[in-house]
Design an enzyme around this catalytic site. Structure first.
Site, PDB file in Angstrom:
ATOM      1  N   HIS A 367       8.930   6.144   3.870  1.00 29.47           N
ATOM      2  CA  HIS A 367       9.537   4.794   4.329  1.00 29.47           C
ATOM      3  C   HIS A 367       9.937   4.938   5.584  1.00 29.47           C
ATOM      4  O   HIS A 367       9.963   3.876   6.641  1.00 29.47           O
ATOM      5  CB  HIS A 367      10.365   4.082   3.222  1.00 29.47           C
ATOM      6  CG  HIS A 367       9.516   3.688   1.994  1.00 29.47           C
ATOM      7  ND1 HIS A 367       9.337   4.253   1.134  1.00 29.47           N
ATOM      8  CD2 HIS A 367       8.905   2.402   2.016  1.00 29.47           C
ATOM      9  CE1 HIS A 367       8.640   3.421   0.337  1.00 29.47           C
ATOM     10  NE2 HIS A 367       8.371   2.423   0.839  1.00 29.47           N
ATOM     11  N   ARG A 474       9.418  -6.950   3.078  1.00 27.99           N
ATOM     12  CA  ARG A 474      10.286  -5.914   1.956  1.00 27.99           C
ATOM     13  C   ARG A 474      11.545  -6.458   1.954  1.00 27.99           C
ATOM     14  O   ARG A 474      12.476  -5.890   2.674  1.00 27.99           O
ATOM     15  CB  ARG A 474      10.034  -4.617   2.751  1.00 27.99           C
ATOM     16  CG  ARG A 474       8.488  -3.966   2.790  1.00 27.99           C
ATOM     17  CD  ARG A 474       8.544  -2.773   3.146  1.00 27.99           C
ATOM     18  NE  ARG A 474       7.409  -1.969   2.949  1.00 27.99           N
ATOM     19  CZ  ARG A 474       6.314  -1.628   3.844  1.00 27.99           C
ATOM     20  NH1 ARG A 474       6.328  -2.258   4.837  1.00 27.99           N
ATOM     21  NH2 ARG A 474       5.382  -0.908   3.367  1.00 27.99           N
ATOM     22  N   ARG A 510       8.492 -10.104  -1.166  1.00 25.10           N
ATOM     23  CA  ARG A 510       8.271  -8.994  -2.256  1.00 25.10           C
ATOM     24  C   ARG A 510       9.664  -8.886  -2.998  1.00 25.10           C
ATOM     25  O   ARG A 510      10.676  -8.485  -2.093  1.00 25.10           O
ATOM     26  CB  ARG A 510       7.771  -7.763  -1.974  1.00 25.10           C
ATOM     27  CG  ARG A 510       7.562  -6.569  -2.875  1.00 25.10           C
ATOM     28  CD  ARG A 510       7.106  -5.445  -2.823  1.00 25.10           C
ATOM     29  NE  ARG A 510       7.792  -4.749  -1.611  1.00 25.10           N
ATOM     30  CZ  ARG A 510       7.393  -3.575  -1.165  1.00 25.10           C
ATOM     31  NH1 ARG A 510       6.126  -3.260  -1.370  1.00 25.10           N
ATOM     32  NH2 ARG A 510       8.121  -2.935  -0.503  1.00 25.10           N
ATOM     33  N   ASP A 635       1.282   3.250  -2.210  1.00 25.56           N
ATOM     34  CA  ASP A 635       1.688   3.891  -3.654  1.00 25.56           C
ATOM     35  C   ASP A 635       0.500   3.848  -4.328  1.00 25.56           C
ATOM     36  O   ASP A 635       0.117   5.026  -4.843  1.00 25.56           O
ATOM     37  CB  ASP A 635       2.452   3.088  -3.993  1.00 25.56           C
ATOM     38  CG  ASP A 635       3.966   3.179  -4.046  1.00 25.56           C
ATOM     39  OD1 ASP A 635       4.424   4.257  -4.037  1.00 25.56           O
ATOM     40  OD2 ASP A 635       4.769   2.094  -3.437  1.00 25.56           O
ATOM     41  N   CYS A 682      -1.646  -4.480   1.841  1.00 26.98           N
ATOM     42  CA  CYS A 682      -0.629  -4.609   2.704  1.00 26.98           C
ATOM     43  C   CYS A 682       0.042  -3.274   3.030  1.00 26.98           C
ATOM     44  O   CYS A 682       0.885  -3.155   3.766  1.00 26.98           O
ATOM     45  CB  CYS A 682       0.555  -5.598   2.495  1.00 26.98           C
ATOM     46  SG  CYS A 682       1.191  -5.196   0.751  1.00 26.98           S
TER      47      CYS A 682
HETATM   48  C1  PEP Z   1       2.557  -0.017  -0.693  1.00 20.53           C
HETATM   49  O1  PEP Z   1       2.926   0.836  -1.557  1.00 20.53           O
HETATM   50  O2  PEP Z   1       1.331   0.259   0.064  1.00 20.53           O
HETATM   51  C2  PEP Z   1       3.497  -0.736  -0.114  1.00 20.53           C
HETATM   52  C3  PEP Z   1       2.755  -1.796   0.783  1.00 20.53           C
HETATM   53  O3  PEP Z   1       4.834  -0.928  -0.476  1.00 20.53           O
HETATM   54  P1  PEP Z   1       5.933   0.250  -0.025  1.00 20.53           P
HETATM   55  O4  PEP Z   1       5.218   1.061   1.118  1.00 20.53           O
HETATM   56  O5  PEP Z   1       7.004  -0.724   0.615  1.00 20.53           O
HETATM   57  O6  PEP Z   1       6.251   1.121  -1.085  1.00 20.53           O
HETATM   58 MG    MG Z   2       4.807   0.350  -2.697  1.00 20.48          MG
END
Ligand code: PEP
Ligand code: MG
Length: 755
Positions: A367, A474, A510, A635, A682
């Protein structure tokens, strides 16, 4: 019987006097070797310092022939002096000439000396020279004498490096610090940054080396170690692990080291030789670093980092320097250098002053990298040894496109990068020019481009990028940067601002996606002592188990969207039932609105992230219940490959442009087409033109990315013939190759697709 006259403490005091005299570096060195020789009752004392050619140059001597000064040079590894430098450890030899490593240098006249004791001169754990004493007799130097010489060597390192003592150039020459260093890491966030280095957790520089009151220093050291142990225990207990680099494992290593009696003992011994507590920490840290640095085993090298961090913490404890006070004085072109950090820590910096970020570890889909991309901060990760090569304030260039880093760059490099930055700016101009143009392929397929956002500062990007809307907001970022749980009012305000900025365009909120590497410092996360946090209690799992949090958030969303369109999506849904339960919660909140006579949103769409592979095999059951689906490739693919997106060792082990990924995504696209369910992707994948091309080729028509990626991806879309690509990709899904990146790149090249 020879021995130290008056012990190291007297010697250190005399050294302090010499250092206070206004003299040239050479004169001071000359005086120091005389002092050491007489204090240690040695006939010879010589200082060999590393020169620009990485040779050990005899720079001052008492006892050897003066004509040898600056004439005698030894390579690292050559002779006994070279051996000491190569292994960064002392040598203590009663009969030096019988040692197999002995290298005779006639110009020095040293053949008459039998015994030799030498220690490395270390600065920041690096060998910058060797200090040697010699005697005519076969003298057995005691352990105390070796220790004393090591202490003196440390002071000498500071003498050599003291900014007022030598010019910067001389310092670099004397310290053997190459003027310019080039490191190649991995690109985490594109962009070019020219600026100055700020260490996220800077090494504390010890300026006061020699103690005035040893008893007091012993007490200070013990108290600091005690406090350090306490703070580590606290961290482990509360598990306030908002720092991605501080996994439990690292903290446990800290605790182990902090409680190591040998460590404390060695530091106490160093204080007893006359050093301040800070200098003692550094002395022992220097020894440890030099020893561990030579280990080839990456595990041991990692422990070295832990040990370094720990010693640095101890120094901060002793000097009272806090990280907050350090980040307050950020230069306006700051490039943050860290071993690793969590997203919250990056958010703590004043964004207007950040130009770049360099992580020694890190992973592209962690992140912190996502936040860096959202901020448009050029970021390079996995920059090996960056921390060893950089000093705070160093000029540095970060090339987020290629992963290159230039520390203390030459004028030529600066000039060429300034040109590159101008070129980039021109490219940005081109992107701006096509901002108002449709995102449509050569053969007429619309590809909607959305932006990912999470903070109020991101909102202007929607307009600037000319995107179709916000594909992923987010919401957890607001929670992560706050020091306490954001109130209902604060949430409503932010969501209103998002809807205002989006205007007629869609914005997908989200719901809270916390857990994993996204921690909230103020939540009691005691229950989160997990072995595998990415697979643990996170996102929708927390929301369903603590429904008050989600209901609160949904209430804020519904209130903010009164009379307007609202889109809500849930993260980390693994089974249809989870989605249904979350949706039921929204229904309850809608009923509550009605009960209080409050206005509903004009329209409400509810969807889910698809980021847990299990959900891909329930699409026939799921799709009739949802209004849209958004693939979270970050993820999804870490779970698909069982490779932690935040772990630098495995995060990039598999190529996302592989037949496995493309087939898997294709399956989802086909299902969503069948059910006529709008589908977006995304994850970070969609922001890279070649990856985005593959996504369009396998049938996706909506992608959401960081704002800076919209221009390049639109350029790609507008130069693409999807029909041809689809036909080409039909032959890729079944290939046994681990990656089809090269095939796709060749297609792009051949057909003039701008990737
Ligand atoms: C993902 O997992 O691709 C996503 C967009 O969510 P995050 O990166 O915030 O976990
Ligand atoms: Mg994710």
């Amino acid at each position: 019987m020879p021995g130290s006259v008056g012990g190291p403490r007297i010697l250190l005091r005399r050294l302090r006097e010499v250092m206070a005299e206004p003299e040239s570096a050479q004169k001071r060195l000359d005086k120091i070797v005389v002092l050491i020789a007489s204090n240690m009752v040695a006939e010879v004392c010589s200082a060999y310092l590393m020169n620009g050619a990485r040779e050990l140059e005899l720079s001052a001597t008492e006892g050897l022939k003066p004509t040898a000064v600056h004439a005698t040079r030894l390579k690292v590894g050559e002779g006994l002096v070279g051996d000491i430098a190569a292994h960064a450890r002392p040598l203590n030899l009663a009969d030096a000439q019988s040692h197999p490593g002995f290298a005779y240098r006639p110009e020095t006249g040293e053949e008459i000396y039998k015994s030799l004791m030498g220690v490395p001169i270390l600065r920041s754990g690096k060998v910058v020279g060797v200090l040697v004493v010699q005697n005519r007799t076969k003298r057995h130097y005691t352990e105390e004498e070796v220790e004393a010489l090591q202490t003196v060597a440390m002071v000498l390192a500071e003498v050599v490096a003291a900014a007022d003592l030598v010019t910067e150039q001389q310092e670099e020459r004397l310290l053997g610090r190459p003027t310019s260093v080039h490191i190649v890491g991995a690109s985490f966030s594109e962009g070019i940054a020219l600026g100055h280095a700020v260490l996220h957790e800077p090494r504390v520089h010890v300026t006061k080396l020699i103690a005035e009151d040893t008893e007091l220093e012993l007490k200070r050291l013990e108290q600091a170690v005690y406090a350090l142990r306490g703070s580590i225990d606290d961290m482990l207990e509360t598990e306030d692990l908002s720092h991605a680099g501080e996994h439990r494992e690292v903290l446990q290593a800290y605790r182990m080291f902090a409680n190591d009696r040998g460590w404390l003992q060695r530091m106490l011994e160093a204080v007893k030789t006359g050093l301040t507590a800070e200098a003692a920490v550094e002395r022992v840290q220097n020894d440890t670093r030099a020893r561990l640095q030579r280990a080839a085993d990456p595990y041991i090298r990692d422990r070295l980092h832990d040990f370094d961090d720990l010693a640095n913490r101890l120094l901060r404890q002793l000097t009272g320097v806090t990280l907050a006070s350090l980040s307050a004085n950020l230069p306006s072109d700051a490039i943050i250098i860290a071993r690793n950090m969590g997203p919250a820590e990056l958010l703590d910096y004043d964004k207007s002053r950040l130009r770049g970020l360099v992580l020694e570890d890190g992973a592209p889909n962690a992140h912190v990298s996502i936040v860096a991309r959202a901020f448009g901060i050029a970021t390079v990760g996995r920059a090996e040894d960056i921390l060893e090569n950089i000093e705070p304030g160093d000029a540095i260039i970060v090339d987020g496109d290629t992963g290159e880093i230039y520390i203390r760059p030459s004028q030529e490099v600066i000039a060429s990068y300034s040109e590159k930055a101008r070129f980039r700016a021109r490219k940005q101009e081109q992107y701006k020019e096509i901002r108002g143009e449709p995102s449509v392929t050569l053969d007429g397929h619309d590809v909607a481009l959305y932006v990912n956002a999470g903070l109020q500062v991101d909102l202007p990007h929607l307009e600037e990028a000319g995107a179709h809307g916000i594909g992923l907001f987010r919401t957890e970022l607001q929670f992560m940067i706050a020091s306490t749980l954001p109130s209902l009012r604060e949430q409503i305000e932010l969501y209103r601002a998002v809807l205002d900025a989006a205007g007629d365009k869609p914005a997908v909120f989200r719901t809270l996606d916390i857990g994993g590497d996204k921690m909230l410092p103020y939540m009691n996360l005691a229950a989160l002592k997990e072995e595998n946090p990415a697979l643990g209690w996170r996102a929708i799992r927390i929301s369903l188990d603590r429904p008050a949090l989600l209901r609160h958030q949904v209430r804020a969303l519904l209130t903010a969207a009164a009379g307007r369109s609202l889109r809500i999506m849930f993260p980390m849904v693994a089974e249809v039932a989870e989605y249904s339960r979350a949706r039921a919660l929204v229904d309850k909140e809608l009923a509550r609105l009605d009960k209080f006579g409050k206005e509903r949103p004009a329209s409400l769409e509810i969807g889910t992230m698809l980021e847990v592979p299990s959900l891909a095999w329930q699409l026939d059951a799921l799709l009739p219940l949802v209004d849209f689906v958004s693939i979270g490739s970050n993820d999804l693919l870490q779970f698909l490959f069982a490779s932690d997106r935040g772990n630098p060792r495995v995060a990039t082990r598999y190529d996302f442009l592989s037949p496995a990924v493309l087939s898997f995504l294709r399956h989802i696209v086909v299902k969503c087409d069948e059910h006529k369910t709008p589908l977006t992707l995304c994850g970070e994948m969609s922001g890279r033109p070649l990856e985005a091309m593959a996504l369009v080729g396998l049938g996706l028509r909506r992608v959401s990315m960081s704002p800076a990626a919209v221009g390049p991806v639109k350029m790609m879309v507008r130069s693409l013939d999807v029909g041809r690509l689809e036909a080409f990709m039909a032959g890729l899904y079944g290939l046994p190759d681990r990656s089809v990146r090269a095939h796709l790149a060749a297609f792009a090249e051949e057909h003039g697709v701008a990737v």
